[in-house]
Design a protein around this motif. Structure first.
Motif, PDB file in Angstrom:
ATOM      1  N   LYS B 189       0.628   5.310  11.529  1.00  0.00           N
ATOM      2  CA  LYS B 189       0.673   4.970  12.957  1.00  0.00           C
ATOM      3  C   LYS B 189       1.897   4.143  13.324  1.00  0.00           C
ATOM      4  O   LYS B 189       2.086   3.809  14.494  1.00  0.00           O
ATOM      5  CB  LYS B 189      -0.568   4.164  13.330  1.00  0.00           C
ATOM      6  CG  LYS B 189      -1.817   4.994  13.461  1.00  0.00           C
ATOM      7  CD  LYS B 189      -2.978   4.127  13.901  1.00  0.00           C
ATOM      8  CE  LYS B 189      -4.151   4.998  14.302  1.00  0.00           C
ATOM      9  NZ  LYS B 189      -4.719   4.582  15.576  1.00  0.00           N
ATOM     10  N   GLY B 190       2.637   3.755  12.308  1.00  0.00           N
ATOM     11  CA  GLY B 190       3.863   3.033  12.611  1.00  0.00           C
ATOM     12  C   GLY B 190       3.716   1.528  12.640  1.00  0.00           C
ATOM     13  O   GLY B 190       4.554   0.853  13.231  1.00  0.00           O
ATOM     14  N   TYR B 191       2.682   1.014  12.023  1.00  0.00           N
ATOM     15  CA  TYR B 191       2.566  -0.440  11.937  1.00  0.00           C
ATOM     16  C   TYR B 191       3.678  -0.969  11.050  1.00  0.00           C
ATOM     17  O   TYR B 191       4.010  -0.362  10.027  1.00  0.00           O
ATOM     18  CB  TYR B 191       1.207  -0.825  11.344  1.00  0.00           C
ATOM     19  CG  TYR B 191       0.073  -0.753  12.339  1.00  0.00           C
ATOM     20  CD1 TYR B 191      -0.410  -1.903  12.938  1.00  0.00           C
ATOM     21  CD2 TYR B 191      -0.515   0.462  12.658  1.00  0.00           C
ATOM     22  CE1 TYR B 191      -1.449  -1.843  13.849  1.00  0.00           C
ATOM     23  CE2 TYR B 191      -1.556   0.529  13.574  1.00  0.00           C
ATOM     24  CZ  TYR B 191      -2.015  -0.627  14.163  1.00  0.00           C
ATOM     25  OH  TYR B 191      -3.049  -0.568  15.060  1.00  0.00           O
ATOM     26  N   ASP B 192       4.226  -2.110  11.440  1.00  0.00           N
ATOM     27  CA  ASP B 192       5.321  -2.630  10.619  1.00  0.00           C
ATOM     28  C   ASP B 192       4.813  -3.466   9.455  1.00  0.00           C
ATOM     29  O   ASP B 192       5.531  -3.677   8.487  1.00  0.00           O
ATOM     30  CB  ASP B 192       6.327  -3.398  11.480  1.00  0.00           C
ATOM     31  CG  ASP B 192       5.699  -4.552  12.228  1.00  0.00           C
ATOM     32  OD1 ASP B 192       4.472  -4.743  12.109  1.00  0.00           O
ATOM     33  OD2 ASP B 192       6.430  -5.263  12.950  1.00  0.00           O
ATOM     34  N   LYS B 193       3.613  -3.955   9.548  1.00  0.00           N
ATOM     35  CA  LYS B 193       3.019  -4.681   8.426  1.00  0.00           C
ATOM     36  C   LYS B 193       1.616  -4.127   8.221  1.00  0.00           C
ATOM     37  O   LYS B 193       0.876  -3.956   9.188  1.00  0.00           O
ATOM     38  CB  LYS B 193       2.931  -6.172   8.753  1.00  0.00           C
ATOM     39  CG  LYS B 193       4.247  -6.898   8.674  1.00  0.00           C
ATOM     40  CD  LYS B 193       4.594  -7.197   7.224  1.00  0.00           C
ATOM     41  CE  LYS B 193       5.891  -8.003   7.160  1.00  0.00           C
ATOM     42  NZ  LYS B 193       6.203  -8.355   5.763  1.00  0.00           N
ATOM     43  N   ILE B 198      -7.635  -2.738   8.009  1.00  0.00           N
ATOM     44  CA  ILE B 198      -7.862  -3.396   9.301  1.00  0.00           C
ATOM     45  C   ILE B 198      -9.232  -2.935   9.786  1.00  0.00           C
ATOM     46  O   ILE B 198      -9.514  -1.733   9.818  1.00  0.00           O
ATOM     47  CB  ILE B 198      -6.786  -2.998  10.333  1.00  0.00           C
ATOM     48  CG1 ILE B 198      -5.475  -3.710  10.012  1.00  0.00           C
ATOM     49  CG2 ILE B 198      -7.228  -3.402  11.739  1.00  0.00           C
ATOM     50  CD1 ILE B 198      -4.395  -3.478  11.038  1.00  0.00           C
ATOM     51  N   SER B 241       2.118 -12.709   8.361  1.00  0.00           N
ATOM     52  CA  SER B 241       2.556 -11.556   9.153  1.00  0.00           C
ATOM     53  C   SER B 241       1.352 -10.783   9.687  1.00  0.00           C
ATOM     54  O   SER B 241       1.368 -10.299  10.814  1.00  0.00           O
ATOM     55  CB  SER B 241       3.412 -10.628   8.305  1.00  0.00           C
ATOM     56  OG  SER B 241       4.594 -11.290   7.932  1.00  0.00           O
ATOM     57  N   ASN B 244      -0.019 -12.775  12.468  1.00  0.00           N
ATOM     58  CA  ASN B 244       0.836 -12.687  13.648  1.00  0.00           C
ATOM     59  C   ASN B 244       0.594 -11.420  14.451  1.00  0.00           C
ATOM     60  O   ASN B 244       0.917 -11.365  15.634  1.00  0.00           O
ATOM     61  CB  ASN B 244       2.307 -12.708  13.243  1.00  0.00           C
ATOM     62  CG  ASN B 244       2.705 -14.014  12.583  1.00  0.00           C
ATOM     63  OD1 ASN B 244       1.997 -15.002  12.718  1.00  0.00           O
ATOM     64  ND2 ASN B 244       3.818 -13.998  11.859  1.00  0.00           N
ATOM     65  N   ARG B 245       0.068 -10.424  13.778  1.00  0.00           N
ATOM     66  CA  ARG B 245      -0.121  -9.150  14.479  1.00  0.00           C
ATOM     67  C   ARG B 245      -1.577  -8.821  14.789  1.00  0.00           C
ATOM     68  O   ARG B 245      -1.872  -8.218  15.816  1.00  0.00           O
ATOM     69  CB  ARG B 245       0.462  -8.028  13.632  1.00  0.00           C
ATOM     70  CG  ARG B 245       1.972  -8.024  13.615  1.00  0.00           C
ATOM     71  CD  ARG B 245       2.519  -7.327  12.391  1.00  0.00           C
ATOM     72  NE  ARG B 245       3.973  -7.337  12.404  1.00  0.00           N
ATOM     73  CZ  ARG B 245       4.715  -8.384  12.074  1.00  0.00           C
ATOM     74  NH1 ARG B 245       4.127  -9.521  11.712  1.00  0.00           N
ATOM     75  NH2 ARG B 245       6.030  -8.318  12.112  1.00  0.00           N
ATOM     76  N   PHE B 246      -2.423  -9.219  13.873  1.00  0.00           N
ATOM     77  CA  PHE B 246      -3.810  -8.746  14.014  1.00  0.00           C
ATOM     78  C   PHE B 246      -4.814  -9.869  14.162  1.00  0.00           C
ATOM     79  O   PHE B 246      -6.000  -9.616  14.300  1.00  0.00           O
ATOM     80  CB  PHE B 246      -4.185  -7.878  12.809  1.00  0.00           C
ATOM     81  CG  PHE B 246      -3.095  -6.918  12.420  1.00  0.00           C
ATOM     82  CD1 PHE B 246      -2.680  -5.933  13.305  1.00  0.00           C
ATOM     83  CD2 PHE B 246      -2.449  -7.019  11.195  1.00  0.00           C
ATOM     84  CE1 PHE B 246      -1.659  -5.066  12.967  1.00  0.00           C
ATOM     85  CE2 PHE B 246      -1.428  -6.153  10.855  1.00  0.00           C
ATOM     86  CZ  PHE B 246      -1.025  -5.171  11.741  1.00  0.00           C
TER      87      PHE B 246
END
Lengths: 1174, 287
Positions: B189-193, B198, B241, B244-246
């Protein structure tokens, strides 16, 4: 009447410095030296300044407090250096010299040698000795402020408009007053003195760049001394009448918004109320003046009694505003013993307001430092120009949060410095950013994080309102004061800016401010402004609820709660965004000083006037005013403008904005509450924020007074009701937006802390609340847990999911209430109607107290309201999932979908049920009440079986006589009507009056026609006709109808009577569609008619009763019941016996109908006689 | 196995200059019978790696390499069947596998025209039969199998353990009916980390000791012991990280961790040594 202006004087002889409070109009006699009405204020102002908004502001506060008002930064020196500040300065000058604006109520006790400027101490001081008089300039002795008790002087010294122009405020009694006396000179010298003060101040500013720490400290000793506040005694007020008049004028000015800042005036009044002591004016002054001056030249406030009296007077006038203050303030006010002493009535009203006020304790939500979630749709590789940009931003996101975490950990540590700690890290990151061209991504992250962290009031360091102090009150009065102080600090650690604090960045906002400053990246700032502007436009244009919470419309209340909340959210977001937009937009121009010379200013103006505004706020403001959305637009605009630099208000563009705002301000008269106008709290919010704006140092002082106040013209033509007329602002929002209103409470609290020994009031009577109710961990309860989980669930889902679920929940919840109303409540109303019928039947005619009936019905029906909750739950469960399913993408994972459905069900149910459980009883009551009164109205309190209404027969051509004709006295085709007949029968009547049997027959046949043609027949008319017809029947039975004809034959012939009765029976049976009160036939009154006739003839009655039974108009049992109850009445002895016989005869009759036989029998006259004799 | 810092230090103390062999491990196990073998191995391995990182450079000087090579040559000349290389490694306090690599590299330099590529060496270490010299092949093999901290065998084992635990975690999630996105899906899906998992619907983990629960958005499986060094590296490179995103999440150190490291609970990074039992899901009280 204005702001008091402290003039600092030093008595060189005694070495004691003291302050006089002087306003242009009022002179307040000296207030205690070293103590202060305003010490708290000044301290806080100092703090406010040092923790100023950008560090540049953190100039020396020390000297400033001598004369500059709260919130008035060091910029007070703006006029000091020459005063050639272009148009403004010129204008100011004209005001100062020419206008009669500042009538000084008090005059100095100098001999009014007005021609001598030197000899005339302009600021209303009492004369010094001759030595002092010769050198007036010396009087302005810039002694360290710490020595002074400088009352909060607002930046704008409110000067009332010329008294002669204010018709209401010119009492005729003052015609001969010396208000105008020596005015121009007085004003000039006042101005002069102020100028001198300013010069001194600015000098001091330059000399001592660091704040004098002693300033806040020094009041402390005097404070302890101050604990013994002088008691105020209403009996010792010196000149009551004058004070009353001044208070009236002053209050009128406040009421008409002729003062820049409403709350500042209130603050001043409360300062007067809580002044501890006054240093007595020097005896010599008074003595020397006593003889020479007439009474009006004596200082207005000669004693603490005067101060308190005046304050209480004004408070009485301002009660309406006071009543909207928070509970805590109301309580403190109501507890204030001085206030009680001077106006028990006001105390009572305040107390009532306190008790009636809804406690709005805002639980401080922990600032959720949640990160902005990663959304593949906007954040994955496809959204970046290059791999490099993508990976750079990946790193930047992490660095940003690292910096944020570090700030969280350290920013409260003493000695930690943002720039030192994080500056280089931030700049390194920003430089990478510039290289990778991903500013827009970062700005989006920055802005989202800003909104996430700072939007909730708790994280912005808001104060807790309501009754939190009660917990402390438990601990005993002695400690109360200190605890209160402690509490104030705990609750609002950084809100100490006084009633007009400078713009600040409390709490987490500080991080973002410092980040911008440390980053000092032009690109970043530009992108940030772009993004903020766009978001502001978007939110400002958001469609918000336009309808009022309806009293009559139950379901809209449900929506209302959410809509009000939404408004608050949008407003707070807008204010936050606008604040940062203003901060960034004016950042390059900001300097603490205005341009020193006119030339420089002109050149700056020329430069600046060609720069387009960052956001077309003027258009947005105009649009907001036209569409009646000022309540949304103005608060954020004020935030934006509060960061303007000194030049901004001089620019044409912004000046026109200020003009608009001033006009708006003037138009917001609180006491006027017209339909379609702005609601009270909406107005109060706008007044508070505008008043605050007018005190911002960069806003020119004169602005307020120069704009000639034509009231704002509301374009009524285009007024579809906007947000302004919807009560979207509540107390919570008001205090969240304007935490400085809380200063009023602090002031009052500090009074309590000072007079601790005597504090009491009704403090102790208040049941203490337990702390657990305030501070429970939300996660502990499983409900809180679920709510948090739901929040968390949305965090990593696309925002549309949340919107969808919330939308569905909102609509379904609302629909649910509608549905319950249409089904359950409607059913209950149905039941109520039939119950009412029963009630009316069993209780008969006398059971008719509607209120009582309603109570009975409600007590029976309201318990059924409980079903609403289960039905509501069921409804939401049934409806929500499908709606969510339909609205979410097909590809939504099953688990996400089902969670979303569950949350939607949960939210909808919660919404519906919380409304239902709170309101269902009231709703049922309301509906039942409406139904009851409807029934009672239409049925005239008469019982009846429900009869289905029918229309006219098809052939009907609606030519029947109008019912009203039948009823009323108008005789059209008939020679008489029902009422005539009845009134004739009832008498008194002339001997020659009477009706012919033909008339009666005609009447009845017309009645039949009327009843068959339904066109004009309304239920009340039909009811009335039914009743009349029954009475007519009774008259017939009792043979009471006067018949026209030969005197010997006044009575209706028996056959005729029976024929008429038959007609009536058939009318009752076939034509009346509403209930006919047939039981009236057996009411004691109607039966009593028979008692008067001699000989009594019962056969017609018996005939009628039997016919009624036979035709099914009345039940046998019903008649028996009626007959039975007749016995209870008081009758002549023989009549009772006859009645018993009738009863027996009626009972003896076989149930089978045998009409023919009976008819024959009954005709025999002997039967009646037998009856009568037996 | 959640150890206090003190407990951990005690174990680490015993590991100073202990060769990474079965024997050492056995002794360690006897010394700390209450700890599981896997935990001890993990700690051992990490401590040893730290030690090697510190001393790595000195074994790679030209002189050192030359001297080792000469000692090896002399040794096998005397007795080709003796564990020359292994003993050499132990003697100089270096990992046998790494010693084997040094010698192999040096050997190939001498016998081949072109300097050997990394992949060739790796391949030979993995399969010593490819080594042209039979004696060296045996010596290398001996080193690799006796090294419990380095070498292709250990790498392979670690990878397997990591994978196993991911599968284990996946099964547990499925069993608990918690739906999730795994690393591969996230990457697609293009997640960076990308954490291991999840959760599509977050859960709350209740802590019996603490008053409150913690929301969990993501779970990272670590088939190792969480010591300070590795944890800080992970925090910096991964866990923060993820946060920071999730938002907040859970790290499972299957072989335990140092208790004191679990200090970011309030911040949103939670450590566990096993799959949490006391979790609350949305719409249900306890699962």
């Amino acid at each position: 009447v204005g702001r008091l202006e402290p003039s600092v004087r030093t008595d060189h002889l005694s070495g004691r410095s003291w302050v006089r409070w002087v306003s242009p109009e009022l002179r307040v006699s000296p207030v205690a030296s070293g103590l202060s009405v305003s010490s708290g204020l000044r301290e806080s102002r100092t703090d406010g300044r040092t923790s100023g908004w950008d560090g540049q502001r953190s100039g020396p506060p020390g000297a400033g407090s001598a004369g500059s008002g709260p919130g008035r930064g060091p910029g007070g020196s703006e006029e000091g250096a020459g005063g050639e500040n272009g148009a403004w300065a010129g204008a100011r000058r004209s005001r100062a010299s020419g206008s009669p604006i500042s009538p000084r109520l008090e005059l100095s006790s100098d001999p009014p040698n007005l021609s001598n400027l030197e000899e005339f101490p302009p600021v209303g001081t009492v004369p010094q000795g001759p030595a002092g008089r010769t050198k007036p300039s010396r009087r302005i002795n810039p002694t360290p402020v710490s020595e002074e008790r400088s009352l909060s002087k607002p930046k704008t010294c409110f000067t009332s408009p010329p008294i002669s122009c204010a018709p209401t405020s010119q009492p005729s009694a003052l015609d001969t007053s010396p208000w105008g006396l020596g005015l121009p000179l007085g004003c000039r010298s006042l101005q002069e003195e102020r100028e001198m003060l300013r010069k001194e101040r600015s000098k001091q500013l330059q000399q001592s760049p660091t704040p004098a720490c002693s300033t806040p400290e020094s009041p402390i000793p005097s404070r302890t001394e101050s604990l013994t506040a002088e008691s105020a005694d209403p009996a010792r007020v010196s000149s009551r009448q004058r004070l009353e008049l001044v208070a009236l004028v002053y209050s009128s000015c406040i009421a008409e918004n002729l003062v820049p800042n409403l709350f500042l005036e209130l603050f001043f009044v409360l300062q007067l109320l809580t002044a501890r002591r006054m240093v007595p004016a020097k005896d010599s002054d008074l003595e020397s003046s006593q003889g020479a001056l007439d009474s009006l030249e004596i200082p207005l406030f000669q004693s603490i009694h005067d101060c308190v009296f005046f304050a209480v007077q004004v408070l009485e006038h301002q009660f309406q505003v006071l009543s909207y203050l928070d509970k805590g303030t109301l309580k403190l006010l109501a507890e204030n013993e001085r206030l009680l002493c001077f106006s028990p009535a006001l105390q009572g009203r305040l107390r009532a307001a306190y008790e009636g006020s809804v406690a709005k304790v805002s639980l401080m939500m922990p600032p959720s430092a949640q990160a902005v979630s990663f959304q593949p749709e906007t954040d994955n590789r496809a959204n970046f120009f290059s791999d490099r940009a993508f990976h750079t931003f990946k790193k930047q996101r992490d660095v940003f949060y690292e910096v944020l975490r570090e700030w969280e950990d350290h920013h409260e540590e003493p000695g930690w410095d943002f720039e030192k700690g994080l500056g280089s890290k931030i700049r390194a990151m920003m430089s990478q950013l510039s290289a990778a061209c991903s500013h827009s991504h970062f700005v989006r992250l920055f802005q989202k994080q800003l909104l996430q962290m700072c939007q909730s009031p708790g994280s912005a360091g808001g104060t807790v309102l309501g009754e939190a102090p009660d917990v402390l009150n438990m601990l005993g009065a002695d400690k109360l004061g200190r605890l209160r102080q402690l509490q104030e600090r705990l609750l609002a650690p950084q809100s100490s800016g006084g009633p007009c604090p400078p713009p600040t960045f409390p709490g987490c906002q500080g991080f973002f401010r410092d980040f911008i400053l440390s980053a000092s990246s032009f690109q970043f700032n530009q992108h940030l402004m772009d993004s903020l502007s766009l978001k502001i436009r978007e939110l400002n244009g958001l469609a918000l609820p336009q309808h009022k919470p309806g009293d009559d419309d139950g379901e809209s209340d449900v929506d209302w709660q959410g809509e009000r909340k939404q408004f608050a959210m949008v407003l707070l977001s807008l204010r936050l965004l606008a604040k940062f937009l203003g901060f960034v937009a004016f950042l390059p121009y900001r300097g603490s000083e205005p341009p020193p010379t006119r030339e420089l200013q002109d050149s700056i103006l020329a430069l600046r006037s060609q720069v387009p505004p960052v956001l077309d706020v003027r258009a947005l403001l105009q649009q907001g005013l036209w569409t009646h959305r000022a309540v949304l637009t103005v608060p954020w605009l004020v935030e934006f403008l509060s960061f303007a630099d000194h030049i901004v208000p001089l620019l044409d563009y912004y000046r026109s904005i200020f003009t608009l705002l001033l006009q708006l301000h003037r138009s917001l008269v609180l006491s006027q509450e017209n339909e379609g106008e702005m609601c009270f709290l909406n107005k109060l919010l706008l007044l508070a924020v505008l008043g605050w704006l007018f005190q911002i140092p960069t806003v020119p002082e004169d602005l307020f007074f120069l704009e000639e106040g034509q009231a704002f013209e509301v374009d009524t033509a285009a007024s579809e009701h906007g947000l302004d007329s919807v009560p979207v602002v509540d107390q919570q929002l008001l205090y969240t937006c304007c935490p400085y209103i809380g200063e009023l409470r602090k002031l009052l609290a500090s009074w309590v802390s000072g007079s601790s020994g005597r504090s009491g009031g009704f403090v102790r009577k208040i049941t203490p609340t337990t702390t657990s109710s305030l501070g429970t961990q939300p996660l502990q309860t499983s409900q809180g847990l679920q709510a948090q989980l739901a929040q968390a669930f949305f965090h990593n889902q696309p925002p549309s999911l949340r919107r969808t679920v919330e939308f569905v929940a909102e609509r379904i919840g609302s629909n649910c209430v509608k549905h319950i109303k249409a089904t359950l409540v409607a059913d209950l109303v149905h039941q109520a109607e039939s119950l009412l019928q029963e009630q009316l039947v069993t209780r008969g005619q006398e059971g008719g107290d509607p209120a009582q009936l309603l109570e009975i019905l409600c007590s029976q029906l309201c318990p059924h309201g409980a079903q609403a909750l289960t039905q509501g739950q069921e409804f939401c469960q049934r409806k929500s999932p499908a709606a969510v399913q339909a609205l979410l993408p097909e590809e939504t994972p099953a688990a996400v979908l089902s969670s979303a459905e569950n949350i939607a069900v949960e939210l909808a149910t919660e919404k519906a049920c919380s409304w239902l459980s709170a309101n269902i009883t009231a709703l049922i009551r309301r509906e039942v009440k409406a139904a009851v009164s409807r029934i009672l109205r239409t049925q005239g309190l008469e019982p009846a079986a429900r009869v289905e209404r029918r229309g006219c027969s098809r052939a009907c051509e609606h030519h029947a006589p109008l019912p009203s004709h039948l009823i009323s006295e108008i005789k059209v085709s008939t020679s008489c009507c029902m009422q005539d007949v009845l009134s004739l029968a009832a008498g008194p009547r002339d001997p020659e009056e009477g009706v012919s049997p033909e008339h009666l027959e005609q009447l009845l046949s017309q009645l039949g026609q009327s009843l068959r043609c339904r066109q004009f027949l309304c239920p009340p008319a039909e009811q009335f006709l039914a009743k009349c017809s029954v009475e007519l029947a009774s008259l017939l039975v009792a043979d009471q109808i006067p018949i026209l004809g030969p005197p010997a034959q006044h009575r209706l012939e028996r056959g005729q009577a029976r024929r008429l009765l038959h007609m009536l029976l058939s009318l009752w049976k076939d034509d009346f569609q509403g209930p006919v009160p047939l039981q009236l036939l057996l009411s004691p009154r109607n039966v009593g008619l028979l008692a008067d006739t001699r000989p009594r003839e019962w056969d017609l009655l018996l005939f009628l009763l039997r016919e009624l039974v036979e035709q099914g108009l009345m039940g046998r049992l019903e008649i028996e019941a009626c007959l039975g109850s007749l016995h209870e009445a008081q009758w002549p002895g023989d009549f009772s016996e006859e009645l018993v016989t009738l009863f027996q005869l009626f009972l003896a009759e076989p149930h089978l109908p045998e009409p023919q036989l009976r008819a024959c029998e009954l005709v025999q006259p002997s039967r009646g006689t037998v009856l009568a004799q037996s | 196995m959640i150890l206090t810092k003190a407990q951990y230090d005690e174990i680490a103390q015993c590991l100073v200059s202990v060769p990474p062999t079965r024997q050492s491990l056995r002794k360690l196990k006897q010394r700390f019978p209450s700890q599981s073998q896997a935990t001890l191995l993990s700690i051992f391995s990490q401590e040893y790696q730290k030690h090697i990182k510190r001393t790595h450079a000195k074994h790679h000087t030209l002189e050192a390499i030359e001297s080792y090579y000469q000692r090896y040559l002399n040794g096998v000349l005397k007795n080709g069947a003796a564990p020359v290389l292994l003993e050499l490694a132990n003697e100089v306090d270096y990992a046998p596998s790494l010693m084997a690599r040094i010698i192999l590299e040096r050997f190939l330099q001498e016998h081949e025209q072109t300097p050997p590529s990394k992949s060739v060496i790796n391949s030979m270490l993995r399969d010593p039969s490819q080594i042209p010299d039979g004696v060296l092949a045996n010596q290398v093999y001996q080193c690799v199998v006796n090294d419990c901290c380095y070498g292709p065998l250990v790498d392979c084992m670690k990878h397997a353990i990591g994978y196993e635990h991911e599968v284990l975690l996946r099964d547990l999630l499925l069993e608990k009916n918690l739906s999730f996105l795994d690393e591969d899906q996230l990457r697609a899906k293009g997640y960076d980390k990308t954490p291991d998992f999840i959760l599509q619907v977050p859960v709350v983990m209740l802590c019996p000791s603490a008053v409150e629960g913690h929301i969990i958005h993501w779970i990272e499986s670590k088939a190792s012991f969480g010591d300070e060094c590795s944890h800080h590296a992970y925090l910096h490179g991964q866990f923060w990280s993820y946060w920071n995103r999730f938002g907040p999440g859970l790290v499972i150190y299957w072989y335990g961790f140092i208790q004191e490291l679990d200090c970011n609970r309030e911040r949103g990074i939670l450590l566990k040594a096993c799959f949490p039992t006391d979790i609350v899901t949305l719409g249900h009280s306890t699962a």
